[in-house]
Design a protein around this motif. Structure first.
Motif, PDB file in Angstrom:
ATOM      1  N   LEU A  29      61.774  49.584  48.090  1.00 12.41           N
ATOM      2  CA  LEU A  29      62.164  50.767  48.467  1.00 12.41           C
ATOM      3  C   LEU A  29      60.591  52.049  48.001  1.00 12.41           C
ATOM      4  O   LEU A  29      60.359  51.382  46.977  1.00 12.41           O
ATOM      5  CB  LEU A  29      63.239  51.612  47.794  1.00 12.41           C
ATOM      6  N   ASP A  30      60.844  53.017  49.129  1.00 14.24           N
ATOM      7  CA  ASP A  30      59.594  54.307  48.491  1.00 14.24           C
ATOM      8  C   ASP A  30      60.017  54.893  47.320  1.00 14.24           C
ATOM      9  O   ASP A  30      61.209  55.434  47.686  1.00 14.24           O
ATOM     10  CB  ASP A  30      59.619  54.804  50.410  1.00 14.24           C
ATOM     11  N   ASN A  82      50.233  53.753  59.553  1.00 13.82           N
ATOM     12  CA  ASN A  82      49.496  55.106  58.940  1.00 13.82           C
ATOM     13  C   ASN A  82      48.889  54.778  58.852  1.00 13.82           C
ATOM     14  O   ASN A  82      48.191  53.671  57.862  1.00 13.82           O
ATOM     15  CB  ASN A  82      50.325  56.348  58.132  1.00 13.82           C
ATOM     16  N   HIS A  88      47.311  60.563  57.772  1.00 10.06           N
ATOM     17  CA  HIS A  88      48.766  60.185  56.408  1.00 10.06           C
ATOM     18  C   HIS A  88      48.630  59.598  55.975  1.00 10.06           C
ATOM     19  O   HIS A  88      49.582  59.049  54.983  1.00 10.06           O
ATOM     20  CB  HIS A  88      49.763  60.899  56.899  1.00 10.06           C
ATOM     21  N   GLU A  90      48.194  57.759  52.316  1.00 12.04           N
ATOM     22  CA  GLU A  90      47.789  57.276  51.126  1.00 12.04           C
ATOM     23  C   GLU A  90      47.102  56.450  50.595  1.00 12.04           C
ATOM     24  O   GLU A  90      46.414  56.372  49.567  1.00 12.04           O
ATOM     25  CB  GLU A  90      48.603  58.744  50.671  1.00 12.04           C
ATOM     26  N   HIS A  95      51.303  49.478  55.182  1.00 16.04           N
ATOM     27  CA  HIS A  95      52.425  49.207  54.614  1.00 16.04           C
ATOM     28  C   HIS A  95      53.003  49.739  56.190  1.00 16.04           C
ATOM     29  O   HIS A  95      52.555  51.337  57.358  1.00 16.04           O
ATOM     30  CB  HIS A  95      52.853  50.201  53.416  1.00 16.04           C
ATOM     31  N   HIS A  97      56.703  51.691  57.119  1.00 14.04           N
ATOM     32  CA  HIS A  97      57.917  52.599  56.526  1.00 14.04           C
ATOM     33  C   HIS A  97      58.665  52.525  57.706  1.00 14.04           C
ATOM     34  O   HIS A  97      58.192  52.443  58.627  1.00 14.04           O
ATOM     35  CB  HIS A  97      57.537  54.319  56.263  1.00 14.04           C
TER      36      HIS A  97
HETATM   37  P1  5GP Z   1      51.487  56.852  53.243  1.00  8.34           P
HETATM   38  O1  5GP Z   1      51.163  57.941  53.526  1.00  8.34           O
HETATM   39  O2  5GP Z   1      50.769  56.180  52.364  1.00  8.34           O
HETATM   40  O3  5GP Z   1      51.558  56.291  54.261  1.00  8.34           O
HETATM   41  O4  5GP Z   1      52.634  56.703  52.477  1.00  8.34           O
HETATM   42  C1  5GP Z   1      52.494  55.800  50.790  1.00  8.34           C
HETATM   43  C2  5GP Z   1      54.025  55.535  50.974  1.00  8.34           C
HETATM   44  O5  5GP Z   1      53.626  54.308  49.393  1.00  8.34           O
HETATM   45  C3  5GP Z   1      54.580  57.328  49.505  1.00  8.34           C
HETATM   46  O6  5GP Z   1      55.575  57.248  50.829  1.00  8.34           O
HETATM   47  C4  5GP Z   1      54.810  57.011  49.229  1.00  8.34           C
HETATM   48  O7  5GP Z   1      56.091  57.726  48.652  1.00  8.34           O
HETATM   49  C5  5GP Z   1      55.350  55.961  48.914  1.00  8.34           C
HETATM   50  N1  5GP Z   1      54.184  54.879  46.994  1.00  8.34           N
HETATM   51  C6  5GP Z   1      53.394  55.659  46.525  1.00  8.34           C
HETATM   52  N2  5GP Z   1      53.218  55.132  45.178  1.00  8.34           N
HETATM   53  C7  5GP Z   1      54.196  53.762  45.368  1.00  8.34           C
HETATM   54  C8  5GP Z   1      54.798  53.312  44.104  1.00  8.34           C
HETATM   55  O8  5GP Z   1      53.832  53.592  43.217  1.00  8.34           O
HETATM   56  N3  5GP Z   1      55.744  52.466  44.088  1.00  8.34           N
HETATM   57  C9  5GP Z   1      56.841  52.931  44.746  1.00  8.34           C
HETATM   58  N4  5GP Z   1      58.113  52.277  45.386  1.00  8.34           N
HETATM   59  N5  5GP Z   1      56.211  54.134  46.533  1.00  8.34           N
HETATM   60  C10 5GP Z   1      54.660  54.576  46.495  1.00  8.34           C
END
Ligand code: 5GP
Ligand code: ZN
Length: 133
Positions: A29-30, A82, A88, A90, A95, A97
């Motif tokens: 889970l996010d 992404n 976008h 991070e 991954h 979503h």
């Molecule tokens: P991005 O912007 O890279 O596509 O999304 C990264 C996602 O990873 C974000 O939705 C963020 O909430 C999630 N995320 C970042 N760090 C952690 C973590 O330590 N644990 C979990 N479960 N999600 C994370």
């Protein structure tokens, strides 16, 4: 990769709410969900962008996304992947979503800045890309 937070999650060095695990795939889970059921599906193979992951490590990812969609019962949802900071991204570990869209307020909001159609340019692009595939 030792500094990568998602690699640490796979190893269990950082806790996560795990939904699924196999030889090649991990899903959890996010931590900052856009909606209830927002999940992340990742390859165990570390790579920042989609093109960094070998095909045999990619093939199970979408079936796992599908499994989670069915298990959460989401009827409307977005699947998002992404690549790169300005797109976008991070976390630099590939991954997918899975973001349920239960109503207009929650879930993913998408900008869709359509450009005018120029058929000549589209055909030019088609030839350019096809030649490299
Ligand atoms: P991005 O912007 O890279 O596509 O999304 C990264 C996602 O990873 C974000 O939705 C963020 O909430 C999630 N995320 C970042 N760090 C952690 C973590 O330590 N644990 C979990 N479960 N999600 C994370
Ligand atoms: Zn990683």
């Amino acid at each position: 990769m030792s500094a990568c937070i998602f690699c640490k999650i796979i190893k269990g060095d950082i806790p996560s709410l795990k939904l699924f695990e196999s030889d090649k795939v991990f899903a959890f889970l996010d931590i900052n969900p856009l909606s209830r059921g927002h999940a992340l599906v990742i390859p165990k193979f570390h790579g920042a962008k989609l093109t960094d992951i070998p095909d045999d490590q990619l093939s199970e990812l979408l079936p796992v996304v599908k499994k989670i969609v069915n298990a959460t019962g989401a009827e409307n949802y977005n699947v998002l992947q992404n690549n790169g900071k300005i797109a976008h991204q991070e976390v630099d570990h590939v991954h997918f979503h899975m973001i349920p869209k239960p109503n207009l307020k929650e879930g993913l909001s998408v900008g869709w800045p359509q450009q005018k159609t120029d058929m000549d340019k589209l055909k030019e692009l088609l030839e350019e890309v096809q030649a490299k595939m």
